[in-house]
Write an enzyme that holds these catalytic residues in place. Structure first.
Site, PDB file in Angstrom:
ATOM      1  N   GLY A   9     -37.677  10.296 -18.691  1.00 23.38           N
ATOM      2  CA  GLY A   9     -37.605  10.385 -17.221  1.00 23.38           C
ATOM      3  C   GLY A   9     -37.596  11.848 -16.805  1.00 23.38           C
ATOM      4  O   GLY A   9     -37.026  12.226 -15.788  1.00 23.38           O
ATOM      5  N   GLY A  75     -28.336   6.901 -18.658  1.00 21.61           N
ATOM      6  CA  GLY A  75     -27.818   7.164 -17.308  1.00 21.61           C
ATOM      7  C   GLY A  75     -28.488   6.298 -16.257  1.00 21.61           C
ATOM      8  O   GLY A  75     -28.010   6.222 -15.124  1.00 21.61           O
ATOM      9  N   THR A  76     -29.591   5.647 -16.631  1.00 27.52           N
ATOM     10  CA  THR A  76     -30.329   4.805 -15.683  1.00 27.52           C
ATOM     11  C   THR A  76     -29.440   3.675 -15.171  1.00 27.52           C
ATOM     12  O   THR A  76     -28.687   3.088 -15.949  1.00 27.52           O
ATOM     13  CB  THR A  76     -31.580   4.228 -16.386  1.00 27.52           C
ATOM     14  OG1 THR A  76     -32.380   5.333 -16.814  1.00 27.52           O
ATOM     15  CG2 THR A  76     -32.388   3.337 -15.470  1.00 27.52           C
ATOM     16  N   ALA A  99     -23.310   5.220 -19.136  1.00 26.82           N
ATOM     17  CA  ALA A  99     -22.404   5.505 -18.018  1.00 26.82           C
ATOM     18  C   ALA A  99     -23.164   5.463 -16.706  1.00 26.82           C
ATOM     19  O   ALA A  99     -24.258   6.021 -16.587  1.00 26.82           O
ATOM     20  CB  ALA A  99     -21.752   6.869 -18.196  1.00 26.82           C
ATOM     21  N   ASN A 101     -22.114   6.887 -14.169  1.00 27.14           N
ATOM     22  CA  ASN A 101     -21.882   8.172 -13.520  1.00 27.14           C
ATOM     23  C   ASN A 101     -21.276   9.133 -14.537  1.00 27.14           C
ATOM     24  O   ASN A 101     -20.258   8.822 -15.147  1.00 27.14           O
ATOM     25  CB  ASN A 101     -20.942   7.987 -12.327  1.00 27.14           C
ATOM     26  CG  ASN A 101     -20.962   9.187 -11.410  1.00 27.14           C
ATOM     27  OD1 ASN A 101     -20.771  10.310 -11.852  1.00 27.14           O
ATOM     28  ND2 ASN A 101     -21.219   8.954 -10.141  1.00 27.14           N
ATOM     29  N   HIS A 132     -25.890   7.146  -0.504  1.00 26.11           N
ATOM     30  CA  HIS A 132     -26.842   7.910  -1.324  1.00 26.11           C
ATOM     31  C   HIS A 132     -28.074   8.276  -0.498  1.00 26.11           C
ATOM     32  O   HIS A 132     -28.306   7.719   0.563  1.00 26.11           O
ATOM     33  CB  HIS A 132     -27.275   7.099  -2.555  1.00 26.11           C
ATOM     34  CG  HIS A 132     -26.241   7.087  -3.638  1.00 26.11           C
ATOM     35  ND1 HIS A 132     -25.173   6.230  -3.627  1.00 26.11           N
ATOM     36  CD2 HIS A 132     -26.109   7.851  -4.755  1.00 26.11           C
ATOM     37  CE1 HIS A 132     -24.424   6.457  -4.699  1.00 26.11           C
ATOM     38  NE2 HIS A 132     -24.970   7.434  -5.400  1.00 26.11           N
ATOM     39  N   LYS A 136     -33.112   6.403  -3.061  1.00 25.43           N
ATOM     40  CA  LYS A 136     -32.459   5.597  -4.107  1.00 25.43           C
ATOM     41  C   LYS A 136     -33.007   4.171  -4.097  1.00 25.43           C
ATOM     42  O   LYS A 136     -33.125   3.551  -3.046  1.00 25.43           O
ATOM     43  CB  LYS A 136     -30.933   5.599  -3.920  1.00 25.43           C
ATOM     44  CG  LYS A 136     -30.231   4.873  -5.051  1.00 25.43           C
ATOM     45  CD  LYS A 136     -28.777   5.276  -5.175  1.00 25.43           C
ATOM     46  CE  LYS A 136     -28.071   4.497  -6.273  1.00 25.43           C
ATOM     47  NZ  LYS A 136     -28.610   4.752  -7.620  1.00 25.43           N
ATOM     48  N   THR A 143     -22.365   3.297  -9.812  1.00 26.55           N
ATOM     49  CA  THR A 143     -20.968   3.761  -9.746  1.00 26.55           C
ATOM     50  C   THR A 143     -20.123   2.798  -8.920  1.00 26.55           C
ATOM     51  O   THR A 143     -19.000   2.445  -9.313  1.00 26.55           O
ATOM     52  CB  THR A 143     -20.936   5.172  -9.123  1.00 26.55           C
ATOM     53  OG1 THR A 143     -21.783   6.001  -9.907  1.00 26.55           O
ATOM     54  CG2 THR A 143     -19.530   5.735  -9.071  1.00 26.55           C
TER      55      THR A 143
END
Ligand code: NAD
Length: 244
Positions: A9, A75-76, A99, A101, A132, A136, A143
């Site tokens: 990415g 992280g996606t 995660a 976040n 956000h 997004k 999160t």
């Protein structure tokens, strides 16, 4: 030898933030991969994968990580819950930090939300609000989904308790419901508030991210940490030592 990263990415907003943070931290991006590229050949020369791409890309990436026995940082966000369960089982075959976040402040917010939900009973109505940027693609944010999961766990509720916004004649609020509200606009990097509202007082826990660099630095910290772990799925609470 600096840790060598395959960045998945790489052309996106987070990909660019990770590239900048890696240079600051003295880590090497060995391969910068984006949609349409085949990461298989490049992965052999890298120590760890860092992924901020799209949910549809995660299954293929994890299969590759398992085939080449490479640690991975995911992280996606935005995976449908049933699919995420399958992906976590696959991820557990390699060392993986997953995660929603990577910021230290947000991970402290997770910790404080758990403490607050443990101390404050159902007399304190729990609601989560997130905002956000206009680009997004998923809602609620990963999160916010994690914050909700923590509240549901502590109150022994299921996902049926969630109220995604409210409209019309909704009737009074039941103590068992947990509200979630997603705002979208402008260039907001990520705001999250957890409210516990009772008759007579209200507690609000708020985190505001103003720079993607915090996620990028956290993801790279996770990459360094996971590189020497046994297979299994870990989160940022593990990386930061916030589990209790
Ligand atoms: P973005 O749209 O700016 O970038 C995504 C990049 O992934 C693009 O360059 C796109 O071309 C690429 N991509 C799409 N499909 C791909 C595929 N099949 N293979 C390889 N690359 C592919 O998005 P962003 O703002 O950088 O966010 C990326 C993801 O990270 C989102 O899911 C977002 O919610 C999440 N995110 C997580 C955190 C965290 O701390 N965990 C923080 C910020 C964003």
């Amino acid at each position: 030898m600096p840790l060598t990263i395959l960045l998945h990415g790489a052309r996106g907003r987070m990909g660019q933030a990770v590239t900048a943070a890696a240079a600051d931290l003295g880590l090497r991006i060995g391969a910068a991969v984006d949609a349409g590229d085949d990461p298989a050949a490049d992965l052999a020369g890298c120590d760890v994968i860092v992924d901020f791409s799209a949910p549809t890309a995660t299954a293929g990436l994890l299969q590759l990580a398992v085939a080449q026995r490479k640690p991975v940082v995911i992280g996606t966000t935005g995976h449908p819950p049933a699919e995420k369960k399958r992906l976590l089982a696959l991820a557990a075959r390699v060392p993986c930090v997953w995660a929603s976040n990577f910021s230290i402040g947000v991970n402290l917010l997770f910790y404080l939300t758990r403490k607050a939900a443990r101390i404050l009973d159902e007399g304190y109505d729990a609601e989560v609000v997130e905002m956000h940027h206009r680009f997004k693609k998923d809602a609620p944010s990963g999160t916010a989904a994690r914050l909700l999961e923590i509240i549901l766990q502590e109150r022994q509720l299921t996902a049926k308790a969630l109220r995604h916004g409210r409209e019309g004649i909704t009737g009074g609020r039941s103590p068992q419901e947990v509200g979630i509200h997603s705002l979208r606009g402008g260039d907001v990097v990520g705001d999250h508030t957890v409210l516990f509202a009772a008759l007579g007082e209200r507690l609000e826990l708020t985190h505001k991210a103003s720079d993607r660099a915090i996620f990028a630095r956290g993801a790279l910290r996770a990459a360094q940490w996971v590189a020497t772990r046994p297979p299994g799925v870990y989160d940022m609470q593990d990386v930061l030592g916030l589990k209790d």
